[in-house]
Motif scaffolding. Sequence first.
Motif, PDB file in Angstrom:
ATOM      1  N   UNK A 210      31.670  11.941   2.978  1.00  0.00           N
ATOM      2  CA  UNK A 210      32.504  13.145   3.023  1.00  0.00           C
ATOM      3  C   UNK A 210      33.885  12.813   3.563  1.00  0.00           C
ATOM      4  N   UNK A 211      33.909  11.877   4.523  1.00  0.00           N
ATOM      5  CA  UNK A 211      35.182  11.469   5.099  1.00  0.00           C
ATOM      6  C   UNK A 211      36.103  10.861   4.038  1.00  0.00           C
ATOM      7  N   UNK A 212      35.523   9.969   3.202  1.00  0.00           N
ATOM      8  CA  UNK A 212      36.320   9.334   2.156  1.00  0.00           C
ATOM      9  C   UNK A 212      36.842  10.366   1.167  1.00  0.00           C
ATOM     10  N   UNK A 213      35.953  11.289   0.765  1.00  0.00           N
ATOM     11  CA  UNK A 213      36.374  12.339  -0.159  1.00  0.00           C
ATOM     12  C   UNK A 213      37.476  13.201   0.460  1.00  0.00           C
ATOM     13  N   UNK A 214      37.304  13.489   1.734  1.00  0.00           N
ATOM     14  CA  UNK A 214      38.314  14.287   2.424  1.00  0.00           C
ATOM     15  C   UNK A 214      39.663  13.589   2.480  1.00  0.00           C
ATOM     16  N   UNK A 215      39.622  12.277   2.720  1.00  0.00           N
ATOM     17  CA  UNK A 215      40.873  11.508   2.767  1.00  0.00           C
ATOM     18  C   UNK A 215      41.563  11.538   1.414  1.00  0.00           C
ATOM     19  N   UNK A 216      40.752  11.417   0.343  1.00  0.00           N
ATOM     20  CA  UNK A 216      41.329  11.430  -1.007  1.00  0.00           C
ATOM     21  C   UNK A 216      42.014  12.774  -1.282  1.00  0.00           C
ATOM     22  N   UNK A 217      41.287  13.862  -0.959  1.00  0.00           N
ATOM     23  CA  UNK A 217      41.874  15.192  -1.163  1.00  0.00           C
ATOM     24  C   UNK A 217      43.109  15.401  -0.282  1.00  0.00           C
ATOM     25  N   UNK A 218      43.016  14.882   0.930  1.00  0.00           N
ATOM     26  CA  UNK A 218      44.151  15.006   1.848  1.00  0.00           C
ATOM     27  C   UNK A 218      45.380  14.281   1.287  1.00  0.00           C
TER      28      UNK A 218
ATOM     29  N   UNK B 294      45.971  13.667  -1.794  1.00  0.00           N
ATOM     30  CA  UNK B 294      46.469  14.416  -2.950  1.00  0.00           C
ATOM     31  C   UNK B 294      47.328  15.602  -2.504  1.00  0.00           C
ATOM     32  N   UNK B 295      46.871  16.297  -1.448  1.00  0.00           N
ATOM     33  CA  UNK B 295      47.632  17.449  -0.946  1.00  0.00           C
ATOM     34  C   UNK B 295      48.987  17.006  -0.406  1.00  0.00           C
ATOM     35  N   UNK B 296      48.971  15.935   0.400  1.00  0.00           N
ATOM     36  CA  UNK B 296      50.229  15.438   0.972  1.00  0.00           C
ATOM     37  C   UNK B 296      51.185  14.987  -0.125  1.00  0.00           C
ATOM     38  N   UNK B 297      50.626  14.286  -1.130  1.00  0.00           N
ATOM     39  CA  UNK B 297      51.472  13.835  -2.243  1.00  0.00           C
ATOM     40  C   UNK B 297      52.127  15.016  -2.943  1.00  0.00           C
ATOM     41  N   UNK B 298      51.327  16.059  -3.187  1.00  0.00           N
ATOM     42  CA  UNK B 298      51.866  17.252  -3.821  1.00  0.00           C
ATOM     43  C   UNK B 298      52.958  17.912  -2.990  1.00  0.00           C
TER      44      UNK B 298
END
Length: 301
Positions: free
Chosen positions: A38-46, A48-52
């Motif tokens: 879940x941590x890895x998935x969260x980092x990926x989503x995070x 993506x959000x920061x990039x956006x």
Amino acid sequence: MRRRKTAIFFLVLGISLSGLAIALNVGWILLNLREVVILVIGIIFFAAIITGLILNTIFLVREIRRSEKHDAFLNAVTHELKTPIASIKLYLETLRSRDVPEEKRAEFYDAMLADSDRLLKTVEQILEAGRLTEKRREFHITDVDIGGLIAEAAASTIASHKLDENTIKLSLPERSLYVSGDAEELRTAFTNLLDNAVKYSGDDRRISVRISTTAMGRRVAIVIRDNGIGIPSSELKRIFKRFHRVAGGELRAKGTGLGLFIVRSIIERHGGRIKADSRGTGHGSTFSIHLPLTEYEDTAN
């Protein structure tokens, strides 16, 4: 002004959301160290959000700058159009309402012609900038004698500004050098450069134009140098951008911010390149243009 405030609001909102996202993500990670997947998935989503958010912020900053340039351009164009029109109107009203002596009348006519030329140049610059963006624009390609063309541009500049013939000194090659291109476009480019050299110089104008071939003999180099007010080093790479005008009261002059953009566009469209150099404010400017030569060269002197 309203558009700028809106853009600033969204810029501040983007920065705030970025800070909030970082705080939430750090807290979430500390509470879920055991949940690796879940941590890895969260980092990926995070990420993506920061990039956006970063892309959104960059877009807003660019929009703010673009909006400011457009506003500056509109103000400059308004001034360039309104001033000569108001001047011409004033002279005409004076001629109609008063009995003006013949000498003064001739002076008024000269002033109105000068204002008309200024107005025409402004309109031509705006139209030329618009035409340069047309993908299907027609070109009249011929072999152009670059030395003869620049000599014509120099003579036209001297006549339009009523300068002494020695103001612009030409150093031409011994033989004619030809480039393949649209003669009218190239004439426009060099006329703009010479007009700028005159406009940004003081009363003691000294402008030189040197034409030569490069070491390999495949390109022609045109160097235009003046003793004018110069260009700050921070502005050298930006002066060719559309609508850009050099900041600073001493450096501001009449114009729309399109002249050098048009010059660069024309030179690059002909397979060449242009570069500006200056040792700083008060030390003059040098513009170097390189264009490819055609295979045909007239060797007759």
